[in-house]
Design a protein around this motif. Sequence first.
Motif, mmCIF file in Angstrom:
data_model
loop_
_atom_site.group_PDB
_atom_site.id
_atom_site.type_symbol
_atom_site.label_atom_id
_atom_site.label_comp_id
_atom_site.label_asym_id
_atom_site.label_seq_id
_atom_site.Cartn_x
_atom_site.Cartn_y
_atom_site.Cartn_z
ATOM 1 N N ILE A 1 2.321 -19.445 25.279
ATOM 2 C CA ILE A 1 1.216 -20.383 25.443
ATOM 3 C C ILE A 1 1.426 -21.629 24.603
ATOM 4 N N VAL A 2 1.929 -21.447 23.366
ATOM 5 C CA VAL A 2 2.124 -22.613 22.494
ATOM 6 C C VAL A 2 3.526 -23.201 22.599
ATOM 7 N N GLY A 3 4.378 -22.622 23.458
ATOM 8 C CA GLY A 3 5.671 -23.226 23.739
ATOM 9 C C GLY A 3 6.825 -22.770 22.881
ATOM 10 N N LEU A 4 6.665 -21.666 22.140
ATOM 11 C CA LEU A 4 7.767 -21.154 21.327
ATOM 12 C C LEU A 4 8.659 -20.198 22.103
ATOM 13 N N GLU A 5 8.195 -19.763 23.255
ATOM 14 C CA GLU A 5 8.990 -18.915 24.140
ATOM 15 C C GLU A 5 8.864 -19.461 25.559
ATOM 16 N N VAL B 1 1.178 -20.599 32.842
ATOM 17 C CA VAL B 1 0.057 -20.639 31.906
ATOM 18 C C VAL B 1 -0.569 -22.011 32.065
ATOM 19 N N LEU B 2 -1.748 -22.067 32.636
ATOM 20 C CA LEU B 2 -2.395 -23.338 32.932
ATOM 21 C C LEU B 2 -3.388 -23.705 31.844
ATOM 22 N N TYR B 3 -3.279 -24.926 31.353
ATOM 23 C CA TYR B 3 -4.238 -25.478 30.400
ATOM 24 C C TYR B 3 -4.651 -26.853 30.902
ATOM 25 N N ASP C 1 0.756 -26.813 33.558
ATOM 26 C CA ASP C 1 1.485 -25.587 33.254
ATOM 27 C C ASP C 1 2.263 -25.786 31.951
ATOM 28 N N VAL C 2 1.765 -25.206 30.854
ATOM 29 C CA VAL C 2 2.407 -25.407 29.553
ATOM 30 C C VAL C 2 3.752 -24.693 29.459
ATOM 31 N N THR C 3 4.007 -23.716 30.327
ATOM 32 C CA THR C 3 5.297 -23.009 30.283
ATOM 33 C C THR C 3 6.426 -23.865 30.838
ATOM 34 N N GLY D 1 -4.372 -30.048 22.161
ATOM 35 C CA GLY D 1 -5.449 -29.146 22.550
ATOM 36 C C GLY D 1 -5.218 -27.698 22.176
ATOM 37 N N LEU D 2 -3.986 -27.340 21.778
ATOM 38 C CA LEU D 2 -3.676 -25.957 21.425
ATOM 39 C C LEU D 2 -3.202 -25.873 19.974
#
Length: 229
Positions: free
Chosen positions: A15-19, A26-28, A32-34, A47-48
């Motif tokens: 979700i936070v982009g580390l993986e 994953v929609l925010y 799609d943050v992925t 926002g996260l």
Amino acid sequence: MGESGSGKSTLARMIVGLESSDSGTVLYRGSDVTRQTRGRRPGAQPGLGMVFQDPYTSLDPRMRVRDVIAEPLTVTRTGSSKERRDRVAELLELVGLQPDMMDRFPHQFSGGQRQRIGIARSLMRDPDVLVCDEPVSALDVTIQAQVTDLLVDIQDRLGLSILFISHDLSVVRNLAHRVLVMYRGEAVETGDVGQIFDRPGHAYTQELLASIPPLTRSERGKLTGVQAA
């Protein structure tokens, strides 16, 4: 919620982009943050924000607290040095620490204080959603209650949403509005907290809830009556 190894922390890091994800989205806010840059620092996604599990390893021991907390703005070159310092002072007060502590190093704080510093850092860019990856599991029971109460207070004061990841089912029941149950990397059940705990539909959820030991009178007295999303 789910047992160790069920995929909770991996999902949080996606979700936070580390993986990166193998599939799915994953929609925010419709985005799609992925599909964004892999390996971005937590907080780089507007926002996260993220609070990590271990307050002892999530803070750089070579950096003073003011620099640890200000890092999300420093890496994006947002604001002047004075503006960032003022924001650090504001956030330290918000999490229950004194602003004059900002010149210390992380090793000069207790575990509970370090986690408060981690929470302050996660709030540096005014997130709408705070992802908390088992933020109290490395703390003793008394400090756990203080930190969870702090998160509930921050949610009420700032109006943000909290994605609270935990394997401690009593904490989940006490804090959550909605619950997602994970097992072997999959989401097997989701619903309102009352539905999940009182009328679980999936066999794994039923087995998981059956493993909860009964609370002692002292433990029941420590539970807060305030809920967090």
